[in-house]
Design a protein around this motif. Sequence first.
Motif, PDB file in Angstrom:
ATOM      1  N   GLU A 110      88.673 -76.635  19.255  1.00  0.00           N
ATOM      2  CA  GLU A 110      89.017 -77.042  20.612  1.00  0.00           C
ATOM      3  C   GLU A 110      87.782 -77.121  21.512  1.00  0.00           C
ATOM      4  O   GLU A 110      87.883 -77.168  22.723  1.00  0.00           O
ATOM      5  N   ASN A 131      85.603 -74.861  22.119  1.00  0.00           N
ATOM      6  CA  ASN A 131      85.222 -73.609  22.770  1.00  0.00           C
ATOM      7  C   ASN A 131      83.963 -73.064  22.107  1.00  0.00           C
ATOM      8  O   ASN A 131      83.834 -73.115  20.875  1.00  0.00           O
ATOM      9  N   TRP A 143      81.603 -69.948  21.206  1.00  0.00           N
ATOM     10  CA  TRP A 143      81.622 -68.501  21.048  1.00  0.00           C
ATOM     11  C   TRP A 143      80.228 -68.023  20.662  1.00  0.00           C
ATOM     12  O   TRP A 143      79.604 -68.569  19.763  1.00  0.00           O
ATOM     13  N   LYS A 151      82.843 -65.904  25.219  1.00  0.00           N
ATOM     14  CA  LYS A 151      83.264 -67.299  25.287  1.00  0.00           C
ATOM     15  C   LYS A 151      82.456 -67.928  26.417  1.00  0.00           C
ATOM     16  O   LYS A 151      82.584 -67.532  27.572  1.00  0.00           O
ATOM     17  N   GLN A 161      81.711 -70.766  28.863  1.00  0.00           N
ATOM     18  CA  GLN A 161      82.363 -71.920  29.497  1.00  0.00           C
ATOM     19  C   GLN A 161      81.360 -72.892  30.105  1.00  0.00           C
ATOM     20  O   GLN A 161      81.636 -74.063  30.266  1.00  0.00           O
TER      21      GLN A 161
END
Length: 231
Positions: free
Chosen positions: A41, A43, A45, A54, A56
């Motif tokens: 997705e 994201n 990490w 995480k 952003q």
Amino acid sequence: LFVFPLFFAAGMFAQKAEWQVTRCAGVDRSSPISNVWVDGENNKWVANSRGVFKVQACDLGSQLSIAPGEQTVYGFRGGNSDIRWNLEELRTLFNKPGLVFTTAWYDAAKKLYYLGTREDGVYILEAYPNKLQILERVFSGNSRLKSDHVTNIFQDSRGRVWIGTKEGMVVGGSGKWKPELEGYDIHRIRQNGADIYVLADGEFWVYKSGDKLDVIDIDAGALEGEPIDFD
């Protein structure tokens, strides 16, 4: 940490492009990074000595809540999932107090844990029904591994497992392993499309369609220091 944006396009190494380096403040810069993973997705990490985050944005990262005594696959080099276990349960299972884990991978389809170690090869575990148990151990004594110091574990889209060590790697599974890049210290294994990319001893290699090996010639003047990781 050197992160090389490898997968812009299949032929990017033959192209000239504008590059921009952005210093990320989403995690503590003074804390050594052990893992970077981008999930399905998109994201991002990042694991370091302070925990798993995480990220952003370049200046925004939120720390993953991990209970005391708990570990996650994301926390290890190459880790691809937030699958967790209790450290004390693992120590009891292995009955080896000095065992050091170096890398981890989770096979979601088969629900298998692959745990690489500093001097004991790779352990493959399964949860049955709610308790981890050792399914198999892959090491120099029963495979074609030249070293039991495991540096990276990766599973490609064909289901093959790539085990990188300080002295090369093996590819395969189910007891059948093929040696590759013998003598090389394997830093990272990644896939883009059907191709498998490997960083070993500061050199980039590609297995075209997952099989045919070729070296990627990168101008040393384009790098600052020796690359140790990429994505």
